[in-house]
Design a protein around this motif. Structure first.
Motif, PDB file in Angstrom:
ATOM      1  N   TYR A  37     -11.127  10.335  21.188  1.00 26.20           N
ATOM      2  CA  TYR A  37     -10.741  11.348  20.680  1.00 26.20           C
ATOM      3  C   TYR A  37      -9.582  11.012  21.538  1.00 26.20           C
ATOM      4  O   TYR A  37      -8.268  11.273  21.082  1.00 26.20           O
ATOM      5  CB  TYR A  37     -11.513  11.980  20.730  1.00 26.20           C
ATOM      6  CG  TYR A  37     -10.936  12.868  18.794  1.00 26.20           C
ATOM      7  CD1 TYR A  37     -10.541  12.234  17.652  1.00 26.20           C
ATOM      8  CD2 TYR A  37      -9.877  14.115  19.529  1.00 26.20           C
ATOM      9  CE1 TYR A  37     -10.251  13.092  16.934  1.00 26.20           C
ATOM     10  CE2 TYR A  37      -9.249  14.903  18.455  1.00 26.20           C
ATOM     11  CZ  TYR A  37      -9.422  13.952  16.877  1.00 26.20           C
ATOM     12  OH  TYR A  37      -9.056  14.832  15.718  1.00 26.20           O
ATOM     13  N   ALA A  38      -9.761  12.097  22.897  1.00 24.05           N
ATOM     14  CA  ALA A  38      -8.745  11.966  23.713  1.00 24.05           C
ATOM     15  C   ALA A  38      -8.144  11.321  23.859  1.00 24.05           C
ATOM     16  O   ALA A  38      -6.329  11.405  23.796  1.00 24.05           O
ATOM     17  CB  ALA A  38      -9.628  12.672  24.937  1.00 24.05           C
ATOM     18  N   LYS A  39      -8.261   9.697  24.177  1.00 24.91           N
ATOM     19  CA  LYS A  39      -7.427   8.470  24.012  1.00 24.91           C
ATOM     20  C   LYS A  39      -5.852   8.676  23.195  1.00 24.91           C
ATOM     21  O   LYS A  39      -5.160   8.903  23.478  1.00 24.91           O
ATOM     22  CB  LYS A  39      -8.256   7.309  24.169  1.00 24.91           C
ATOM     23  CG  LYS A  39      -8.713   7.180  26.021  1.00 24.91           C
ATOM     24  CD  LYS A  39      -9.501   6.328  25.438  1.00 24.91           C
ATOM     25  CE  LYS A  39     -10.039   5.555  26.201  1.00 24.91           C
ATOM     26  NZ  LYS A  39     -10.763   4.503  26.409  1.00 24.91           N
ATOM     27  N   GLY A  40      -6.543   9.186  21.973  1.00 25.05           N
ATOM     28  CA  GLY A  40      -5.721   8.884  20.518  1.00 25.05           C
ATOM     29  C   GLY A  40      -4.603  10.646  20.712  1.00 25.05           C
ATOM     30  O   GLY A  40      -4.168  10.471  19.826  1.00 25.05           O
ATOM     31  N   VAL A  61      -6.456  21.899  10.920  1.00 24.34           N
ATOM     32  CA  VAL A  61      -7.683  21.680  10.744  1.00 24.34           C
ATOM     33  C   VAL A  61      -8.341  20.073  10.161  1.00 24.34           C
ATOM     34  O   VAL A  61      -9.841  19.725  10.410  1.00 24.34           O
ATOM     35  CB  VAL A  61      -7.646  22.396   9.692  1.00 24.34           C
ATOM     36  CG1 VAL A  61      -8.906  22.183   8.884  1.00 24.34           C
ATOM     37  CG2 VAL A  61      -7.100  23.769   9.994  1.00 24.34           C
ATOM     38  N   ALA A  62      -7.466  19.434   9.988  1.00 22.84           N
ATOM     39  CA  ALA A  62      -7.957  17.650   9.164  1.00 22.84           C
ATOM     40  C   ALA A  62      -8.218  17.154  10.611  1.00 22.84           C
ATOM     41  O   ALA A  62      -9.330  16.388  10.932  1.00 22.84           O
ATOM     42  CB  ALA A  62      -6.807  17.272   8.888  1.00 22.84           C
ATOM     43  N   GLY A  98     -24.424  10.975  16.468  1.00 22.26           N
ATOM     44  CA  GLY A  98     -25.435  12.258  16.992  1.00 22.26           C
ATOM     45  C   GLY A  98     -25.129  13.442  17.702  1.00 22.26           C
ATOM     46  O   GLY A  98     -26.361  13.771  18.879  1.00 22.26           O
ATOM     47  N   ALA A  99     -23.941  13.478  17.189  1.00 20.19           N
ATOM     48  CA  ALA A  99     -24.045  15.110  18.646  1.00 20.19           C
ATOM     49  C   ALA A  99     -22.928  15.520  18.101  1.00 20.19           C
ATOM     50  O   ALA A  99     -22.780  15.787  16.778  1.00 20.19           O
ATOM     51  CB  ALA A  99     -22.437  14.038  20.283  1.00 20.19           C
ATOM     52  N   ASN A 124     -11.919  15.888  11.229  1.00 23.32           N
ATOM     53  CA  ASN A 124     -12.435  14.215  11.711  1.00 23.32           C
ATOM     54  C   ASN A 124     -12.975  14.625  13.577  1.00 23.32           C
ATOM     55  O   ASN A 124     -13.724  13.371  13.128  1.00 23.32           O
ATOM     56  CB  ASN A 124     -10.611  13.477  12.012  1.00 23.32           C
ATOM     57  CG  ASN A 124     -10.697  12.225  12.394  1.00 23.32           C
ATOM     58  OD1 ASN A 124     -11.703  11.530  11.717  1.00 23.32           O
ATOM     59  ND2 ASN A 124      -9.827  11.780  13.405  1.00 23.32           N
ATOM     60  N   LEU A 125     -12.600  14.816  14.227  1.00 20.87           N
ATOM     61  CA  LEU A 125     -13.178  15.369  15.316  1.00 20.87           C
ATOM     62  C   LEU A 125     -14.960  15.429  14.619  1.00 20.87           C
ATOM     63  O   LEU A 125     -16.224  14.844  14.827  1.00 20.87           O
ATOM     64  CB  LEU A 125     -12.701  16.063  16.422  1.00 20.87           C
ATOM     65  CG  LEU A 125     -13.973  16.095  17.685  1.00 20.87           C
ATOM     66  CD1 LEU A 125     -13.955  15.191  18.482  1.00 20.87           C
ATOM     67  CD2 LEU A 125     -12.661  17.423  18.397  1.00 20.87           C
ATOM     68  N   ARG A 126     -15.080  16.521  14.744  1.00 21.78           N
ATOM     69  CA  ARG A 126     -16.318  16.701  14.070  1.00 21.78           C
ATOM     70  C   ARG A 126     -17.230  15.581  12.974  1.00 21.78           C
ATOM     71  O   ARG A 126     -18.976  15.631  13.045  1.00 21.78           O
ATOM     72  CB  ARG A 126     -16.034  18.255  13.075  1.00 21.78           C
ATOM     73  CG  ARG A 126     -16.421  19.582  13.760  1.00 21.78           C
ATOM     74  CD  ARG A 126     -16.141  20.550  13.214  1.00 21.78           C
ATOM     75  NE  ARG A 126     -16.179  21.280  14.171  1.00 21.78           N
ATOM     76  CZ  ARG A 126     -15.745  22.263  13.935  1.00 21.78           C
ATOM     77  NH1 ARG A 126     -14.202  22.159  13.541  1.00 21.78           N
ATOM     78  NH2 ARG A 126     -15.565  23.646  15.116  1.00 21.78           N
ATOM     79  N   VAL A 127     -16.535  14.913  12.013  1.00 23.62           N
ATOM     80  CA  VAL A 127     -17.377  14.265  12.213  1.00 23.62           C
ATOM     81  C   VAL A 127     -17.791  12.716  12.666  1.00 23.62           C
ATOM     82  O   VAL A 127     -18.461  12.483  12.225  1.00 23.62           O
ATOM     83  CB  VAL A 127     -16.445  13.205  10.590  1.00 23.62           C
ATOM     84  CG1 VAL A 127     -16.926  12.303  10.076  1.00 23.62           C
ATOM     85  CG2 VAL A 127     -15.886  13.962   9.749  1.00 23.62           C
ATOM     86  N   LYS A 128     -16.802  12.355  13.358  1.00 19.44           N
ATOM     87  CA  LYS A 128     -17.379  11.434  14.173  1.00 19.44           C
ATOM     88  C   LYS A 128     -18.016  11.420  15.381  1.00 19.44           C
ATOM     89  O   LYS A 128     -18.956  10.811  15.678  1.00 19.44           O
ATOM     90  CB  LYS A 128     -16.155  11.328  15.348  1.00 19.44           C
ATOM     91  CG  LYS A 128     -14.917  10.450  14.742  1.00 19.44           C
ATOM     92  CD  LYS A 128     -13.772  10.024  15.863  1.00 19.44           C
ATOM     93  CE  LYS A 128     -11.826   9.622  14.978  1.00 19.44           C
ATOM     94  NZ  LYS A 128     -11.215   9.730  15.706  1.00 19.44           N
TER      95      LYS A 128
END
Length: 169
Positions: A96-99, A33-34, A47-48, A38-42
């Motif tokens: 995000y997929a890279k990390g 969930v965290a 602007g996405a 984090n993904l949603r915040v980024k």
């Protein structure tokens, strides 16, 4: 979730898909969930948006839009990233997929053009709309700055010559 809530969600998502410049589908199996937060915040900072919905409801929302070709990619635990800027969502998703190896980009679409994972990656490497605007403004301002420098140079030289003569005499 009752039927009226599902219908409202489908209508809302249909409107989102109608206005989106790009839609990216990614598998998120195994994320905490965290990590999702984090993904949603980024995504929000860029602007996405990133949304996880039932695949059946997302398929219904895709019907009648340019992105209806994505219906076959909605299998298993997948999320949908979208933005009006064609570069914002792919850029954040690929970063995000890279990390995080648990987050895998399946594909996407830009209008009626379907994209595979490699095409989403190449789209993410392009500069964003704001970056392009900044470069364009910089290019337009550069000649004006150079002209102002050339015009001001003789007056500056004359002032230095007069100042040197005043110091001598």
């Amino acid at each position: 979730m009752d039927r009226s809530q599902k219908e409202a969600l489908v209508a809302e998502m249909n409107g989102v898909f109608a206005d989106a410049g790009v839609v990216v589908v990614a598998e998120y199996s195994g994320l905490t969930v965290a990590e999702m937060t984090n993904l949603r915040v980024k995504m929000h900072e860029a602007g996405a948006n990133f949304k996880v919905t039932k695949n059946r409801l997302a398929r219904l929302a895709l019907d009648g839009t340019d992105y209806s070709s994505l219906s076959d990619k909605l299998k298993g635990p997948v999320g949908i990233a979208y933005s009006s800027d064609p570069v914002s969502a792919p850029k954040v998703v690929m970063d995000y997929a890279k990390g995080n190896e648990k987050f895998v980009v399946i594909g996407g679409a830009m209008g009626s053009t379907e994209l595979d994972a490699a095409a989403v990656k190449s789209l993410a490497s392009l500069p964003s709309l704001d970056e392009l605007r900044g470069k364009l403004v910089g290019l337009l301002q550069a000649p004006a700055t150079k002209i102002a420098g050339v015009v001001a140079a003789p007056a500056g030289q004359l002032a230095r010559v007069l100042s040197a003569k005043a110091e001598q005499g």
